[in-house]
Design an enzyme around this catalytic site. Structure first.
Site, PDB file in Angstrom:
ATOM      1  CG  PHE A 147      -5.340  -2.360   7.439  1.00 36.35           C
ATOM      2  CD1 PHE A 147      -4.869  -2.316   6.137  1.00 36.35           C
ATOM      3  CD2 PHE A 147      -4.855  -3.337   8.291  1.00 36.35           C
ATOM      4  CE1 PHE A 147      -3.938  -3.233   5.684  1.00 36.35           C
ATOM      5  CE2 PHE A 147      -3.921  -4.258   7.851  1.00 36.35           C
ATOM      6  CZ  PHE A 147      -3.462  -4.199   6.547  1.00 36.35           C
TER       7      PHE A 147
ATOM      8  CG  ASN B 177     -15.249   3.735   4.997  1.00 36.53           C
ATOM      9  OD1 ASN B 177     -16.328   4.260   5.261  1.00 36.53           O
ATOM     10  ND2 ASN B 177     -15.108   2.866   4.014  1.00 36.53           N
TER      11      ASN B 177
ATOM     12  CG  ASN C  42     -12.001   1.036   6.069  1.00 36.61           C
ATOM     13  OD1 ASN C  42     -11.608   2.066   5.524  1.00 36.61           O
ATOM     14  ND2 ASN C  42     -12.558   0.056   5.392  1.00 36.61           N
TER      15      ASN C  42
ATOM     16  CE1 TYR D  69      -3.873  -2.203   0.383  1.00 36.30           C
ATOM     17  CE2 TYR D  69      -2.674  -3.183   2.210  1.00 36.30           C
ATOM     18  CZ  TYR D  69      -3.721  -3.219   1.314  1.00 36.30           C
ATOM     19  OH  TYR D  69      -4.615  -4.252   1.335  1.00 36.30           O
TER      20      TYR D  69
ATOM     21  CG  HIS E 157      -6.912   5.006   0.755  1.00 33.30           C
ATOM     22  ND1 HIS E 157      -7.664   6.159   0.828  1.00 33.30           N
ATOM     23  CD2 HIS E 157      -7.694   4.027   1.300  1.00 33.30           C
ATOM     24  CE1 HIS E 157      -8.841   5.886   1.381  1.00 33.30           C
ATOM     25  NE2 HIS E 157      -8.880   4.610   1.680  1.00 33.30           N
TER      26      HIS E 157
END
EC number: 3.1.1.29
Length: 192
Positions: free
Chosen positions: A67, A115, A69, A17, A22
């Site tokens: 993470f 989120n 969320n 990631y 993001h």
């Protein structure tokens, strides 16, 4: 002191990631650390990488490792431990509704489908925290958003995002001093 005491960069942990849109919040914290000779280390009780802003003993940096969320768990843990009220927290995150190269500062408001912000508001019990929104652009189709944010930006987009991060670093003194109107005027005039 009524300035920012906790800078939070949102992103997802893990090498897969690292370069995704993001993770713009993580990139921002990394740049802040590089520019101020600050360091973050893994802190289990805060569910993330945390550290003090060099030269500012009462100001913290945080990259949640929960993470995206579930970011609120980390933010709430550190904020409660150090008794940092929501209005002294700045959350740096990717923003679909702004083009690459734009950076906007705002306090409160909704989560706009983000989120990470939604979870932070739920865990803190309020939306009354500051946000630094780093534009990443929008794929144009709502159904393509998840794939879009979990992929790396194009080279020219990344260059624009880097410019926006540079511009936002210039308002760090105002953020630390609680001069938010001045910070917004300077940042919003700089990044159009």
């Amino acid at each position: 002191m009524n300035g920012i005491r906790l800078f939070v960069g949102l992103g997802n942990p893990g090498a897969q990631y690292e370069d995704t849109r993001h993770n713009a919040g993580f990139w921002w914290i990394d740049q802040l650390c590089a520019q101020t000779a600050s360091k973050t280390t893994l802190e289990a009780k805060f569910f993330g990488l945390s550290g003090r802003l060099n030269g500012h003993a009462d100001t913290w940096l945080l990259k949640p490792t929960t993470f995206m969320n579930a970011s609120g768990r980390a933010v709430a843990a550190l904020a409660r431990f150090y008794k940092i009220p929501a209005e002294q927290i700045l959350v740096v995150h990717d923003e679909l509704d702004l083009p690459p190269g734009a950076a906007r500062l705002k306090k409160g408001g909704g989560h706009s489908g983000h989120n990470g912000l939604k979870d932070i508001a739920a865990q803190l019990g309020t939306n009354d925290f500051w946000r630094l929104r780093l534009g990443i652009g929008h794929p144009g189709d709502r159904s393509a958003v998840v794939n879009y944010v979990l992929n790396a930006p194009l080279r020219d987009e990344m260059q624009q995002i880097a410019y926006a991060m540079d511009d936002s670093m210039l308002v760090l003194p105002q953020l630390l001093e609680g001069k938010f109107e001045e910070a917004m005027l300077k940042l919003h005039t700089k990044t159009k």
